[in-house]
Scaffold this motif. Structure first.
Motif, PDB file in Angstrom:
ATOM      1  N   GLU A 151      55.159  47.440   1.789  1.00  0.00           N
ATOM      2  CA  GLU A 151      54.733  49.432   2.976  1.00  0.00           C
ATOM      3  C   GLU A 151      53.513  48.876   3.390  1.00  0.00           C
ATOM      4  OE1 GLU A 151      57.031  52.668   3.526  1.00  0.00           O
ATOM      5  OE2 GLU A 151      58.428  51.492   2.166  1.00  0.00           O
ATOM      6  N   LEU A 152      53.076  49.251   4.620  1.00  0.00           N
ATOM      7  CA  LEU A 152      51.576  48.569   5.324  1.00  0.00           C
ATOM      8  C   LEU A 152      51.115  50.200   4.337  1.00  0.00           C
ATOM      9  CD1 LEU A 152      49.033  47.135   5.650  1.00  0.00           C
ATOM     10  CD2 LEU A 152      49.880  48.154   8.614  1.00  0.00           C
ATOM     11  N   TRP A 153      52.039  51.274   4.916  1.00  0.00           N
ATOM     12  CA  TRP A 153      51.149  52.727   4.618  1.00  0.00           C
ATOM     13  C   TRP A 153      50.471  52.778   3.283  1.00  0.00           C
ATOM     14  CZ3 TRP A 153      52.513  56.766   1.768  1.00  0.00           C
ATOM     15  CH2 TRP A 153      54.042  56.345   0.857  1.00  0.00           C
ATOM     16  N   GLN A 154      51.146  51.567   2.057  1.00  0.00           N
ATOM     17  CA  GLN A 154      51.346  52.451   0.834  1.00  0.00           C
ATOM     18  C   GLN A 154      49.932  51.430   0.352  1.00  0.00           C
ATOM     19  OE1 GLN A 154      55.492  51.966  -0.636  1.00  0.00           O
ATOM     20  NE2 GLN A 154      55.248  54.422  -1.176  1.00  0.00           N
ATOM     21  N   VAL A 155      49.736  50.570   1.163  1.00  0.00           N
ATOM     22  CA  VAL A 155      48.046  49.470   0.340  1.00  0.00           C
ATOM     23  C   VAL A 155      46.970  50.569   1.172  1.00  0.00           C
ATOM     24  CG1 VAL A 155      47.134  47.467   1.221  1.00  0.00           C
ATOM     25  CG2 VAL A 155      49.606  47.794   1.374  1.00  0.00           C
ATOM     26  N   ILE A 182      45.171  55.203  13.748  1.00  0.00           N
ATOM     27  CA  ILE A 182      46.749  54.839  12.501  1.00  0.00           C
ATOM     28  C   ILE A 182      46.504  54.752  11.675  1.00  0.00           C
ATOM     29  CG2 ILE A 182      47.607  52.303  12.489  1.00  0.00           C
ATOM     30  CD1 ILE A 182      47.419  51.995  15.410  1.00  0.00           C
ATOM     31  N   GLU A 183      45.292  54.442  11.028  1.00  0.00           N
ATOM     32  CA  GLU A 183      45.298  53.707   9.638  1.00  0.00           C
ATOM     33  C   GLU A 183      44.678  55.611   9.213  1.00  0.00           C
ATOM     34  OE1 GLU A 183      41.626  51.328   8.694  1.00  0.00           O
ATOM     35  OE2 GLU A 183      41.550  52.864   6.509  1.00  0.00           O
ATOM     36  N   ASP A 184      44.801  56.756   9.970  1.00  0.00           N
ATOM     37  CA  ASP A 184      44.837  58.143   9.463  1.00  0.00           C
ATOM     38  C   ASP A 184      45.713  58.540   9.148  1.00  0.00           C
ATOM     39  OD1 ASP A 184      42.474  58.109   9.465  1.00  0.00           O
ATOM     40  OD2 ASP A 184      41.470  59.223  11.598  1.00  0.00           O
ATOM     41  N   ASP A 185      47.366  58.375  10.751  1.00  0.00           N
ATOM     42  CA  ASP A 185      48.269  58.773  10.574  1.00  0.00           C
ATOM     43  C   ASP A 185      48.835  57.709   9.505  1.00  0.00           C
ATOM     44  OD1 ASP A 185      47.880  60.662  12.385  1.00  0.00           O
ATOM     45  OD2 ASP A 185      48.611  59.113  14.132  1.00  0.00           O
ATOM     46  N   PHE A 186      48.546  56.222   9.331  1.00  0.00           N
ATOM     47  CA  PHE A 186      49.836  55.906   8.433  1.00  0.00           C
ATOM     48  C   PHE A 186      49.099  56.186   7.087  1.00  0.00           C
ATOM     49  CE2 PHE A 186      51.279  50.915   9.187  1.00  0.00           C
ATOM     50  CZ  PHE A 186      51.924  51.551  10.825  1.00  0.00           C
ATOM     51  N   ARG A 187      48.102  57.684   6.982  1.00  0.00           N
ATOM     52  CA  ARG A 187      47.451  57.953   5.268  1.00  0.00           C
ATOM     53  C   ARG A 187      48.381  58.759   5.180  1.00  0.00           C
ATOM     54  NH1 ARG A 187      43.214  55.973   2.854  1.00  0.00           N
ATOM     55  NH2 ARG A 187      42.211  55.267   4.711  1.00  0.00           N
ATOM     56  N   ARG A 188      48.977  59.296   6.303  1.00  0.00           N
ATOM     57  CA  ARG A 188      50.095  60.402   5.923  1.00  0.00           C
ATOM     58  C   ARG A 188      51.211  60.268   6.424  1.00  0.00           C
ATOM     59  NH1 ARG A 188      49.394  63.931  10.277  1.00  0.00           N
ATOM     60  NH2 ARG A 188      48.882  62.914  12.630  1.00  0.00           N
ATOM     61  N   TRP A 189      51.651  59.473   6.199  1.00  0.00           N
ATOM     62  CA  TRP A 189      52.711  58.700   6.692  1.00  0.00           C
ATOM     63  C   TRP A 189      53.801  59.608   5.909  1.00  0.00           C
ATOM     64  CZ3 TRP A 189      53.826  53.947   8.820  1.00  0.00           C
ATOM     65  CH2 TRP A 189      55.140  53.573   9.221  1.00  0.00           C
ATOM     66  N   THR A 239      46.865  53.881   1.415  1.00  0.00           N
ATOM     67  CA  THR A 239      46.778  54.842   0.838  1.00  0.00           C
ATOM     68  C   THR A 239      46.320  54.102  -0.723  1.00  0.00           C
ATOM     69  OG1 THR A 239      49.278  54.713   0.188  1.00  0.00           O
ATOM     70  CG2 THR A 239      48.121  56.425   1.322  1.00  0.00           C
ATOM     71  N   GLY A 240      46.446  53.078  -1.078  1.00  0.00           N
ATOM     72  CA  GLY A 240      46.330  52.451  -2.708  1.00  0.00           C
ATOM     73  C   GLY A 240      47.204  52.596  -3.384  1.00  0.00           C
ATOM     74  N   ASP A 241      48.772  52.523  -2.457  1.00  0.00           N
ATOM     75  CA  ASP A 241      49.215  52.936  -3.929  1.00  0.00           C
ATOM     76  C   ASP A 241      50.080  51.073  -4.676  1.00  0.00           C
ATOM     77  OD1 ASP A 241      49.840  55.631  -4.483  1.00  0.00           O
ATOM     78  OD2 ASP A 241      50.771  56.107  -2.639  1.00  0.00           O
ATOM     79  N   VAL A 242      50.433  50.779  -2.971  1.00  0.00           N
ATOM     80  CA  VAL A 242      50.759  49.284  -3.454  1.00  0.00           C
ATOM     81  C   VAL A 242      49.531  48.284  -2.959  1.00  0.00           C
ATOM     82  CG1 VAL A 242      52.104  47.578  -2.147  1.00  0.00           C
ATOM     83  CG2 VAL A 242      53.196  50.209  -2.717  1.00  0.00           C
ATOM     84  N   GLN A 243      49.400  47.280  -4.435  1.00  0.00           N
ATOM     85  CA  GLN A 243      48.793  46.447  -3.528  1.00  0.00           C
ATOM     86  C   GLN A 243      48.810  45.022  -2.601  1.00  0.00           C
ATOM     87  OE1 GLN A 243      47.779  43.379  -7.292  1.00  0.00           O
ATOM     88  NE2 GLN A 243      46.266  42.836  -6.286  1.00  0.00           N
ATOM     89  N   GLY A 244      47.570  44.836  -1.788  1.00  0.00           N
ATOM     90  CA  GLY A 244      47.598  44.580  -0.918  1.00  0.00           C
ATOM     91  C   GLY A 244      47.661  42.634  -1.596  1.00  0.00           C
TER      92      GLY A 244
END
Lengths: 349, 349
Positions: free
Chosen positions: B275-279, B36-43, B281-286
């Protein structure tokens, strides 16, 4: 007898072939046509949505769901024209029927064969309502996987007695002619679409190219013809010249879907079309007169698959042409899915 | 070796249980979480659509398709809260993976168990990225079919060592506590949600009522908590009081779907969510700081099922935990579907 809650009846390709042969191909198509006619007659009862398509460069994968509030059905179907050169089917499909009340699947089936049957059944229903009375001769342009089913369906449902075959690949025509030998149909092999259409009362086009093709051009189509345009069924794939469309009374399954996928994608979005189900209920006139050109722009709609699946469910009663698939987790306590998994450990020893 | 073109590998409920036990439940959840983490990373690579739902008075049947351009997956899933009183599962599911290149199915599987694993895996990923560092205590409100998987997933992925259990039905709590005995988790049985949440670093709510419920109310939630809201997952079904939502940083899978189905259906359509996927990838702060309240409003998204199915495909390599299903019509000549059916006649004799 306790019903096995984990089990979904499954009709494999082999069992589908055997069931169809048990019943007879023509009879299957006629029975499915009755189901389609019944379901089209109660069209407003159905949840309808255009199919959900995932397009790629090579083809499309689609899900086609619908429900009448009691049963829910969907079909998975792909369309990959380039598959044929790799020895694969252009179209494969499977489908499922479920209970709306519980959400539990009640039938899983191959639908490659079943789709060919229901597509022929749908053409049969359209032709019965739209072709001139006394139509006897069918031109069949495109002699691939759908063709024999179309021929037998229109024979049984509409009284067609002669088929005139044409395909850009003459080996397909030979295959179709050989398969129809002994069917009771007079078969005429033709070497051009123009020749095939001569003297035809009805034309079915079912070609497979994914491109804007014009299998039928304007000068080929005379007064009184009924056309089943079956192969123009996705964006960018058409079979019939725009000028023919403009001269025809056009009938469709579900306009929202057909305007995107059918031959009428070539026309303006507000070009008038009539819905086949309303012809069946008598709310809309079908053929205006013997000189009108009628076109059924068939793309295949979810309700037809639903009809085919509920036909199959009934046809299986008293038959052994299915297997039992252990598909539904059924813990003794529905809240204890985890415990069910853990208890399996003991049975593995 | 010739590949059998008609065959689709099928994982039954029994085979799924055995495969999961072969590998270990916690390891399965952790491996799926990695997928899931891999796939969210390439959302952005995925075709995304809100699930296609067919709602009825008693529940909902949904199709959840997605594709990354190479593989295509979909899940069929129902949600029928009243099923439990009839001894049926509230949620059952199955799913399919297919090749985008050919449209051919490559894997069919039960997904009731697999969905429980992937839901736990998703909560694990969300908690790993959003909870305070050093979180050790989980309050688990709703001790039904999902609960043990959530507990083990958060143990393995996030280092949770204590679970505090509460369910409106104390027999569910007893069942969950018994199942978790020997898991290595300290288990505390609680008699109210307020008691369960005391001292918790993380709360997972996974209740099943189809109604606007407020399992968590405002005065229960203190600074620094991370909440996985799992059970609020369809229109009209929520678990968390609006006032908590207004105090929380809200993270979602796919906003278009969550705004309809999640707890945030209680908020304005333009309420800010991340969006969780952007957390990932590091694009959005968690999490902003240790006093923030973070809420993962999980509804279950198609990509998670896709991740679970591709995990399963890999997990089956070298395993015998599947059967071969004769699901794809495979005539010798792809254009000769009819001939294939007719030739079956000889084999029936």
């Amino acid at each position: 007898m306790q019903k096995k809650l984990n089990v979904v009846p499954f009709v494999s390709v082999e069992n589908m072939m055997r069931l169809v042969l048990d019943i007879g191909i023509e009879t299957c198509i006629a029975q499915i046509a009755d189901c389609i006619e019944d379901d089209f007659r109660r069209w407003p009862e159905f949840d309808k949505t255009p199919r959900i398509a995932s397009h790629s460069h090579e083809g499309v994968i689609e899900l086609m769901p619908t429900s009448d509030g009691v049963d829910y059905g969907f079909k998975y179907v792909n369309g990959h024209p380039k598959n044929m050169k790799d020895g694969l089917q252009t179209v494969t499909a499977f489908g499922l029927l479920a209970s709306v009340d519980t959400g539990y699947p009640v039938l899983l089936s191959e639908m490659t064969i079943l789709t060919a049957l229901r597509t022929a059944a749908t053409s049969g229903v359209a032709t019965k309502y739209l072709a001139r009375k006394g139509s006897r001769t069918l031109a069949l342009i495109g002699n691939g996987a759908q063709s024999e089913f179309q021929a037998l369906g229109l024979k049984r449902i509409c009284g067609i007695d002669t088929v005139r075959l044409y395909d850009i690949d003459s080996t397909a025509t030979q295959k179709c002619a050989a398969n129809l030998a002994g069917s009771g149909l007079a078969v005429v092999v033709c070497t051009s679409p123009e020749e095939a259409i001569q003297g035809a009362d009805v034309v079915t086009t079912c070609t497979a190219d994914k491109q804007y093709a014009t299998i039928l051009t304007d000068n080929m189509v005379g007064a009184g013809l009924h056309i089943n345009g079956i192969g123009g069924d996705c964006p960018g794939k058409t079979e019939i010249h725009r000028d023919i469309l403009l001269r025809s009374d056009i009938f469709v399954e579900y306009p929202e879907q057909t305007r995107v996928e059918g031959d009428i994608q070539q026309l303006d979005a507000d070009h008038p079309v009539k819905e086949l189900w309303q012809v069946i209920t008598g709310d809309v006139q079908g053929r205006e007169d013997d000189r009108a050109i009628t076109l059924f722009d068939g793309v295949g709609f979810a309700i037809e698959d639903f009809s085919a699946l509920r036909w199959l469910r009934d046809a299986l009663k008293g038959s052994t042409r299915f297997a039992e698939l252990d598909m539904i987790a059924d813990p003794d306590d529905p809240r204890d899915l985890f415990g069910m998994v853990e208890r399996e450990r003991a049975r593995m020893m």
